[in-house]
Design a protein around this motif. Structure first.
Motif, PDB file in Angstrom:
ATOM      1  N   HIS A  55     -76.313  39.121  -8.278  1.00 23.86           N
ATOM      2  CA  HIS A  55     -76.677  39.069  -9.694  1.00 23.86           C
ATOM      3  C   HIS A  55     -76.729  40.474 -10.285  1.00 23.86           C
ATOM      4  CE1 HIS A  55     -78.238  34.854  -9.816  1.00 23.86           C
ATOM      5  NE2 HIS A  55     -78.359  35.063  -8.512  1.00 23.86           N
ATOM      6  N   SER A 112     -76.995  42.548 -14.397  1.00 27.21           N
ATOM      7  CA  SER A 112     -77.352  42.405 -15.806  1.00 27.21           C
ATOM      8  C   SER A 112     -76.613  43.456 -16.604  1.00 27.21           C
ATOM      9  CB  SER A 112     -78.854  42.613 -16.022  1.00 27.21           C
ATOM     10  OG  SER A 112     -79.608  41.657 -15.336  1.00 27.21           O
ATOM     11  N   GLN A 120     -79.526  43.031 -21.103  1.00 25.04           N
ATOM     12  CA  GLN A 120     -80.235  42.004 -20.344  1.00 25.04           C
ATOM     13  C   GLN A 120     -81.224  42.571 -19.328  1.00 25.04           C
ATOM     14  OE1 GLN A 120     -76.643  40.402 -18.708  1.00 25.04           O
ATOM     15  NE2 GLN A 120     -76.360  38.898 -20.354  1.00 25.04           N
ATOM     16  N   GLU A 147     -85.231  42.292 -19.704  1.00 25.47           N
ATOM     17  CA  GLU A 147     -85.712  40.928 -19.510  1.00 25.47           C
ATOM     18  C   GLU A 147     -85.630  40.516 -18.048  1.00 25.47           C
ATOM     19  OE1 GLU A 147     -85.016  36.356 -21.109  1.00 25.47           O
ATOM     20  OE2 GLU A 147     -83.978  37.995 -22.120  1.00 25.47           O
ATOM     21  N   THR A 148     -84.562  40.933 -17.363  1.00 26.66           N
ATOM     22  CA  THR A 148     -84.431  40.659 -15.931  1.00 26.66           C
ATOM     23  C   THR A 148     -85.588  41.304 -15.168  1.00 26.66           C
ATOM     24  OG1 THR A 148     -82.034  40.437 -16.033  1.00 26.66           O
ATOM     25  CG2 THR A 148     -82.977  41.014 -13.897  1.00 26.66           C
ATOM     26  N   LYS A 189     -88.812  39.353 -15.900  1.00 22.54           N
ATOM     27  CA  LYS A 189     -88.829  37.994 -15.362  1.00 22.54           C
ATOM     28  C   LYS A 189     -88.880  37.967 -13.836  1.00 22.54           C
ATOM     29  CE  LYS A 189     -86.423  33.631 -15.396  1.00 22.54           C
ATOM     30  NZ  LYS A 189     -85.838  32.635 -16.213  1.00 22.54           N
ATOM     31  N   HIS A 190     -88.119  38.829 -13.192  1.00 21.13           N
ATOM     32  CA  HIS A 190     -87.962  38.749 -11.735  1.00 21.13           C
ATOM     33  C   HIS A 190     -88.690  39.848 -10.961  1.00 21.13           C
ATOM     34  CE1 HIS A 190     -85.088  35.496 -12.131  1.00 21.13           C
ATOM     35  NE2 HIS A 190     -84.459  36.202 -13.051  1.00 21.13           N
ATOM     36  N   SER A 245     -75.913  31.948 -17.968  1.00 22.73           N
ATOM     37  CA  SER A 245     -77.182  31.864 -17.255  1.00 22.73           C
ATOM     38  C   SER A 245     -78.280  31.743 -18.295  1.00 22.73           C
ATOM     39  CB  SER A 245     -77.361  33.088 -16.357  1.00 22.73           C
ATOM     40  OG  SER A 245     -78.495  32.949 -15.538  1.00 22.73           O
ATOM     41  N   ARG A 246     -79.312  32.556 -18.194  1.00 24.88           N
ATOM     42  CA  ARG A 246     -80.490  32.514 -19.048  1.00 24.88           C
ATOM     43  C   ARG A 246     -80.114  32.366 -20.517  1.00 24.88           C
ATOM     44  NH1 ARG A 246     -82.943  37.042 -16.660  1.00 24.88           N
ATOM     45  NH2 ARG A 246     -82.111  38.385 -18.254  1.00 24.88           N
ATOM     46  N   GLY A 247     -80.496  31.269 -21.127  1.00 22.18           N
ATOM     47  CA  GLY A 247     -80.252  31.042 -22.541  1.00 22.18           C
ATOM     48  C   GLY A 247     -78.782  30.915 -22.898  1.00 22.18           C
ATOM     49  N   PHE A 288     -73.693  36.423 -17.833  1.00 20.52           N
ATOM     50  CA  PHE A 288     -74.197  37.432 -16.909  1.00 20.52           C
ATOM     51  C   PHE A 288     -73.110  37.775 -15.905  1.00 20.52           C
ATOM     52  CE2 PHE A 288     -78.174  36.300 -18.670  1.00 20.52           C
ATOM     53  CZ  PHE A 288     -79.100  37.282 -18.328  1.00 20.52           C
TER      54      PHE A 288
END
Length: 115
Positions: free
Chosen positions: A34, A36, A40, A43-44, A47-48, A74-76, A80
């Protein structure tokens, strides 16, 4: 274009030692590494990696990844970058510490300009 991977200290040390990584446990489980975009990444991190210290922000130039890089929703529904091969130390353009500053991570100076 630069994309970003956030590593925990042990994950970063392993990549530097071994020269390759399949990523964090979630990356191994999902079958890809993964990443970003600059837009992004905060937020990554929130969140993680909330509350985690000793992180490293690693930048990779997409031109180095070839066809193994896929852009997937992915998110929303945002696209990504996902790497469908091991990440190599030679993929790294730069790496900077990503320290905690209160409740959030402090991204390097000029980072927002890369978005």
């Amino acid at each position: 274009m630069l994309i970003y991977k956030i590593f925990r200290a042990d994950e970063w040390a392993a990549l530097r030692h071994d020269g390759t990584t399949r990523g964090a446990p979630i990356d191994v489980s999902d079958g890809f590494v993964h990443f970003s975009t600059a837009e992004q990444a905060a937020e990554t991190a929130a969140k993680h990696f909330a509350g985690e210290a000793d992180l490293m922000l690693v930048a990779v130039d997409t031109d180095r990844l070839g066809d193994a890089l896929k852009w997937e929703p992915s998110r929303g529904g945002a696209l990504f970058p996902h790497l469908y091969r091991e990440m190599r130390i030679g993929d790294v353009t730069w790496a900077q510490p990503l320290p905690l500053a209160g409740d959030a991570h402090a991204f390097p100076p000029g980072f927002a300009d890369e978005a």
